[in-house]
Scaffold this motif. Sequence first.
Motif, PDB file in Angstrom:
ATOM      1  N   ALA A   5      32.269  64.522  33.054  1.00 23.44           N
ATOM      2  CA  ALA A   5      32.049  65.234  31.792  1.00 23.44           C
ATOM      3  C   ALA A   5      33.211  66.158  31.442  1.00 23.44           C
ATOM      4  N   GLU A   6      34.102  66.409  32.396  1.00 24.94           N
ATOM      5  CA  GLU A   6      35.194  67.352  32.176  1.00 24.94           C
ATOM      6  C   GLU A   6      36.520  66.682  31.843  1.00 24.94           C
ATOM      7  N   ILE A   7      36.579  65.349  31.934  1.00 22.06           N
ATOM      8  CA  ILE A   7      37.852  64.653  31.746  1.00 22.06           C
ATOM      9  C   ILE A   7      37.819  63.771  30.503  1.00 22.06           C
ATOM     10  N   SER A   8      38.998  63.445  30.009  1.00 22.13           N
ATOM     11  CA  SER A   8      39.128  62.444  28.949  1.00 22.13           C
ATOM     12  C   SER A   8      40.373  61.616  29.244  1.00 22.13           C
ATOM     13  N   VAL A   9      40.178  60.308  29.347  1.00 16.52           N
ATOM     14  CA  VAL A   9      41.246  59.367  29.681  1.00 16.52           C
ATOM     15  C   VAL A   9      41.248  58.262  28.628  1.00 16.52           C
ATOM     16  N   PRO A  10      42.402  57.942  28.041  1.00 11.26           N
ATOM     17  CA  PRO A  10      42.448  56.913  26.995  1.00 11.26           C
ATOM     18  C   PRO A  10      41.942  55.556  27.478  1.00 11.26           C
ATOM     19  N   LEU A  11      41.409  54.789  26.547  1.00  7.37           N
ATOM     20  CA  LEU A  11      40.959  53.438  26.846  1.00  7.37           C
ATOM     21  C   LEU A  11      42.130  52.577  27.315  1.00  7.37           C
ATOM     22  N   ASN A  12      41.819  51.592  28.119  1.00 10.63           N
ATOM     23  CA  ASN A  12      42.776  50.597  28.628  1.00 10.63           C
ATOM     24  C   ASN A  12      43.682  51.122  29.735  1.00 10.63           C
ATOM     25  N   HIS A  13      43.571  52.403  30.075  1.00 12.89           N
ATOM     26  CA  HIS A  13      44.368  52.936  31.184  1.00 12.89           C
ATOM     27  C   HIS A  13      43.920  52.291  32.488  1.00 12.89           C
ATOM     28  N   LYS A  14      44.901  51.914  33.317  1.00 10.36           N
ATOM     29  CA  LYS A  14      44.612  51.302  34.609  1.00 10.36           C
ATOM     30  C   LYS A  14      45.396  52.012  35.710  1.00 10.36           C
ATOM     31  N   HIS A  15      45.029  51.710  36.924  1.00 12.05           N
ATOM     32  CA  HIS A  15      45.509  52.254  38.191  1.00 12.05           C
ATOM     33  C   HIS A  15      46.955  52.766  38.162  1.00 12.05           C
TER      34      HIS A  15
END
Length: 307
Positions: free
Chosen positions: A276-286
């Motif tokens: 709930a504390e993070i936001s990561v763009p779609l399609n991001h990978k390892h």
Amino acid sequence: MRLKIIYFLIAVAFVFSSCSQKAYLFTSFHEPATEGLRMLYSTDAYHWTAFDTVLLKPEVGQQKVMRDPSMVQGPDGTFHLVWTSSWRGDKGFGYASSKDLIHWSNQQFISVMDKEPTTVNVWAPELFYDDVEKQYIIIWASTIPFRFPKGEEEEENNHRMYYTTTKDFKTFSPTKLFIDPGFSVIDAVIVKRAKNDYALVLKDNTRPERDLKVAFADNPLGPYKNVSAPYTKKFTEGPTVVKVKDGWLIYFDSYDDKSYGAVKTKDFITFEDANAEISVPLNHKHGTIVPVSKSFLKRLKKNLATP
């Protein structure tokens, strides 16, 4: 006494100023991994924005892909990058370096499993700078069929972690086994917590598990012991770890539901959900997280024409 107080206040102000000047980069790729190196950036390690460009297109390996890019910045400021160059068939991985992440060295293919002709793959090479021995440690997962008890795994999917070391990325130590925890293991990350205190975040890749665990050692090369119970749900992989003010954040790919997750920990024993504390763009990978200065991030954004 008054002078001592003034010096103390100046030191505290310097520490807070230094902390406020920190930013973060997060290496990335998009499936099907043919485009090359992508990157996210953040000023708090929780909220991420993507650079809408490819920073480096892969040129080495049988398949010429770039998966699992791992990056570390050396003491001289140089960024070193390694990556998975083929899903199967390669006995090494890709490597390049850069001072500014705009201009890159010629790419190299670093062979590390030539003495094991039946090696199936070389997956997710991960960089760690050992500030005690002043050398870089590179660890990766490979399968050598019939080498280890396979449990429920297929012989060609029974991984163990291997390593090599280098001081200059020109000469490398002979490849050795890094860890055999008694199960198929991939996606391991070395974390220095304190002097003579290291954690190894890893994926248990066996069929019943496919989740993240942690082990401990007093040396970055191990031996790592006391492998923990899983602290993530099933179908999680590709961890990376970043130090934050109140502990550590461990990011990971929840590949079953195509999302990115994170947990917080202060001791690598108890873990708290941080989704709930993070936001990561779609399609991001390892990928891996690398702390940089805010001034470096500002220059990079300018060079990449990012607002």
